[in-house]
Design a protein around this motif. Structure first.
Motif, PDB file in Angstrom:
ATOM      1  N   UNK A  72       0.806  -1.215   0.000  1.00  9.70           N
ATOM      2  CA  UNK A  72       0.000   0.000   0.000  1.00  9.70           C
ATOM      3  C   UNK A  72       0.842   1.271   0.000  1.00  9.70           C
ATOM      4  N   UNK A  73       1.774   1.375   0.964  1.00 12.27           N
ATOM      5  CA  UNK A  73       2.546   2.612   1.067  1.00 12.27           C
ATOM      6  C   UNK A  73       3.463   2.796  -0.133  1.00 12.27           C
ATOM      7  N   UNK A  74       4.033   1.711  -0.631  1.00 12.76           N
ATOM      8  CA  UNK A  74       4.911   1.801  -1.794  1.00 12.76           C
ATOM      9  C   UNK A  74       4.132   2.299  -3.014  1.00 12.76           C
ATOM     10  N   UNK A  75       2.903   1.848  -3.160  1.00 13.77           N
ATOM     11  CA  UNK A  75       2.085   2.277  -4.284  1.00 13.77           C
ATOM     12  C   UNK A  75       1.686   3.743  -4.149  1.00 13.77           C
ATOM     13  N   UNK A  76       1.406   4.168  -2.927  1.00 10.36           N
ATOM     14  CA  UNK A  76       1.030   5.568  -2.718  1.00 10.36           C
ATOM     15  C   UNK A  76       2.185   6.494  -3.098  1.00 10.36           C
ATOM     16  N   UNK A  77       3.405   6.069  -2.812  1.00 14.79           N
ATOM     17  CA  UNK A  77       4.577   6.869  -3.182  1.00 14.79           C
ATOM     18  C   UNK A  77       4.623   7.057  -4.703  1.00 14.79           C
ATOM     19  N   UNK A  78       4.421   5.973  -5.425  1.00 14.56           N
ATOM     20  CA  UNK A  78       4.451   6.049  -6.884  1.00 14.56           C
ATOM     21  C   UNK A  78       3.328   6.875  -7.460  1.00 14.56           C
ATOM     22  N   UNK A  79       2.130   6.721  -6.898  1.00 17.56           N
ATOM     23  CA  UNK A  79       0.964   7.456  -7.402  1.00 17.56           C
ATOM     24  C   UNK A  79       1.094   8.946  -7.120  1.00 17.56           C
ATOM     25  N   UNK A  80       1.562   9.307  -5.932  1.00 18.69           N
ATOM     26  CA  UNK A  80       1.744  10.717  -5.587  1.00 18.69           C
ATOM     27  C   UNK A  80       2.731  11.395  -6.537  1.00 18.69           C
ATOM     28  N   UNK A  81       3.732  10.648  -6.977  1.00 16.75           N
ATOM     29  CA  UNK A  81       4.742  11.213  -7.875  1.00 16.75           C
ATOM     30  C   UNK A  81       4.173  11.541  -9.259  1.00 16.75           C
ATOM     31  N   UNK A  82       3.005  10.975  -9.579  1.00 17.94           N
ATOM     32  CA  UNK A  82       2.389  11.212 -10.891  1.00 17.94           C
ATOM     33  C   UNK A  82       1.459  12.426 -10.885  1.00 17.94           C
TER      34      UNK A  82
END
Length: 478
Positions: A72-82
Motif C-alpha cells: 500500500x505505502x509503496x504504491x502511494x509513493x508512486x501514485x503521488x509522484x504522478x
C-alpha cells in the motif's frame, strides 16, 4: 506438479458459460516479473524520478520484502509522484513500456490458458494490485476486457496523485472479485483463480477452482496442504552469452554476405544479382550461425504464382532473414523511410531496391508505394507486412490497406506467409537471436482479379482471418 496440458484439460472439461469466472493475478502470474519495476526503470531513464522518491521507494520495497508489509505505502509513493501528469500522456508511455519491455515478460503458455477460458465462454478478468496503466495494454493484447485493479484518481484529464478506491492487495483483491461476481452474476463455486503469491490466499479461497500458478515457496506449501493444483509455466527465453555470441556472428556473417553481394552487383552492374545472392546465401548462413532452423509448410506456394505480393505477420528483425531464406530471389520490399539510412538495413534496401514510405505523411506514403507497383509489373515480387509495424507479441494487429491496393493495381495475387515463434526467438526491439525453430506456413495464393474498392474491406478481413485461423490451428499441410 501440473503442466500446461493438464490445466488446459481442466478448463476444457469445466462448465461452459459466462456465469463462470477465470480470475488471473498479474505480476508473477501472467508475466515473468513485476510491472512496477519496468515502469520505475522507464521513469528513471527519463529523469522523472526525484531523489526523494527513490529513497521512499527503496525504503518501502525493503519493508515489503523483509518486514512483510503490504504494498500500500509503496504504491502511494508512486501514485503521488504522478500528480499533475496528463492522463493521456500516461496511457501513451504505458503502451510504450508494454511494447518494449512487458510484452517480452508474458508467459507464452498464459496465452493458451486465457484463450481456453475464452473458448468456454468464461468471463476472464485480471485481478491485480497494479494500477490500470500498468495492466491495460497487456490485458488488451491477451484479449481480456475486464480488470479489477488499483485505480488512480483523474480530474480534468490530469492525475491528482490520489487513489480512486482501494489498493487491490490481499483481502481487498478478494473483495473486488466477490463484488465483481455479484455484479455480473458469476458463480464463484464454478470459477477459477490463478496466483503466484501467499498474499492472494483470500483471493484463491474465494473460488471453487484455485490454482497456484508460478508460485513462490510459501504458496506452493499451502497449495500442497490444501490439494490445490500447482503449476509453473514455461518462462520467456532468457539471454545467455552464447545467444549474444551467436547473434553477433549471424549479424556479422549476413552483413559480410551483403557487402560481398554489393561488390558483385557493382562489378556486374546488376543490383538484382547481388540481392538474390544476399537473400539466398546470406540468410541461410545467418540463420545457421544463430542456431535457427525453419519448419516450412506449403513451400510450393512460394513459387506457385510469381510475381506476387507476399504478406507476412511482422514480429522482429528475424523476419528479414526468414523471408530472404524463403523467397530467395527476384523480390523486393516496402519499409518505413527511417530505415533507408539504417546501417544494417540500408545496404539490404539498396541491393533489393526497396520502396521506402513516409508514414507520417499519407500522401507521400501513397506515392512511395508506386515503385512497388512498377516492380510487380516488371516481374519482381514484393514482401510487405500488412500490419504496418512489428507486433510486440504473437497477437495479430489490424491490417492496413496499402499492400492490398498494390496487388490490385499490379493485377497480381497475394500469398499469405504466416510465421510462428519469430517473436519468441528474437523479441520485437531486441538484437539478440535465441536458437530455435521458426514455423512457417505459406498459404495458397489469393487472386485479386475480382477485388474492387467496394469489396476491399471484406476481402482484407477474409485474408486476415486466414492468419487467425492458421495461428490458432497450425496446419500439418496446406
Amino acid at each position: 506438479m501440473a503442466d500446461i496440458e493438464w490445466l488446459l484439460e481442466q478448463v476444457d472439461n469445466s462448465v461452459e458459460g459466462s456465469h463462470v469466472g477465470a480470475f488471473f493475478d498479474f505480476d508473477g502470474t501472467l508475466i515473468d516479473g513485476y510491472s512496477a519495476g519496468a515502469f520505475f526503470k522507464y521513469r528513471l531513464r527519463r529523469g522523472e524520478i526525484s531523489v526523494n522518491e527513490v529513497v521512499k521507494s527503496v525504503r518501502e520495497a525493503v519493508n515489503v520484502e523483509r518486514r512483510g508489509h503490504d504494498v500500500s505505502e509503496m504504491m502511494r509513493v508512486g501514485v503521488e509522484a504522478q500528480a499533475g501528469r496528463d492522463a493521456e500522456e500516461l496511457d501513451a508511455w504505458s503502451r510504450n513500456i508494454f511494447s518494449r519491455k512487458i510484452a517480452t515478460m508474458i508467459y507464452p503458455d498464459a496465452r493458451q490458458l486465457i484463450d481456453a477460458h475464452l473458448r468456454k465462454g468464461h468471463r476472464v478478468v485480471i485481478a491485480t494490485s497494479a494500477t490500470r496503466a500498468q495492466v491495460q495494454a497487456t490485458a488488451e493484447d491477451l484479449g481480456v476486457e475486464d480488470l479489477i485493479c488499483t485505480e488512480i484518481e483523474v480530474e480534468d484529464g490530469r492525475i491528482t496523485g490520489r487513489l480512486d478506491g482501494p489498493i487491490r492487495w490481499g483481502q481487498a483483491k478478494a473483495d473486488g472479485v466477490i463484488e465483481y461476481a455479484q455484479e455480473h452474476e458469476i458463480d464463484l463455486a464454478d470459477s477459477f483463480a490463478y496466483s503466484n503469491g501467499p498474499e492472494d490466499l483470500p483471493f484463491l479461497e474465494a473460488v471453487g477452482h484455485p490454482v497456484a500458478l508460478n508460485p513462490d515457496d510459501e504458496l506452493r506449501a499451502v497449495a500442497r496442504k490444501r490439494h490445490w493444483p500447482v503449476s509453473r509455466l514455461k518462462a520467456p527465453p532468457s539471454t545467455s552469452l552464447l545467444d549474444v555470441g551467436r547473434s553477433a556472428a549471424a549479424m556479422g556473417l549476413f552483413v559480410g554476405s551483403v557487402a560481398a553481394a554489393t561488390g558483385l552487383a557493382v562489378v556486374n552492374r546488376s543490383r538484382s544479382l547481388g540481392a538474390n545472392i544476399a537473400a539466398s546465401a546470406g540468410s541461410e548462413i545467418a540463420l545457421a550461425a544463430a542456431g535457427v532452423s525453419l519448419n516450412i509448410v506449403g513451400e510450393e506456394n512460394v513459387w506457385a504464382a510469381r510475381p506476387a505480393v507476399f504478406l507476412f505477420n511482422h514480429q522482429s528483425q528475424l523476419d528479414v532473414f526468414v523471408l530472404a531464406a524463403l523467397l530467395r530471389k527476384d523480390f523486393t520490399g516496402v519499409a518505413k523511410k527511417s530505415l533507408e539510412k539504417d546501417p544494417f538495413f540500408g545496404p539490404i534496401g539498396y541491393l533489393a531496391d526497396v520502396a521506402y514510405i513516409d508514414r507520417s505523411n499519407t500522401e507521400a506514403a501513397r506515392k512511395g508505394l508506386e515503385p512497388a507497383v512498377e516492380a510487380l509489373k516488371s516481374g519482381k515480387s514484393i514482401a510487405i507486412a500488412p500490419e504496418g509495424t512489428r507486433s510486440p507479441t504473437p497477437r495479430l494487429l489490424p491490417f492496413k490497406k496499402g499492400p492490398f491496393h498494390i496487388a490490385m493495381q499490379a493485377g497480381v495475387p497475394l500469398v499469405p506467409i504466416v510465421m510462428r515463434n519469430c517473436g519468441e526467438i528474437m523479441a520485437a526491439h531486441s538484437m539478440v537471436i535465441h536458437s530455435g525453430v521458426v514455423d512457417v506456413a505459406v498459404l495458397d495464393p489469393v487472386p485479386t482479379d475480382d477485388w474492387t474498392k467496394e469489396n476491399l474491406d471484406e476481402k482484407i478481413a477474409q485474408v486476415r482471418q486466414m492468419y487467425l485461423d492458421t495461428l490458432e490451428d497450425w496446419p500439418s499441410d496446406v
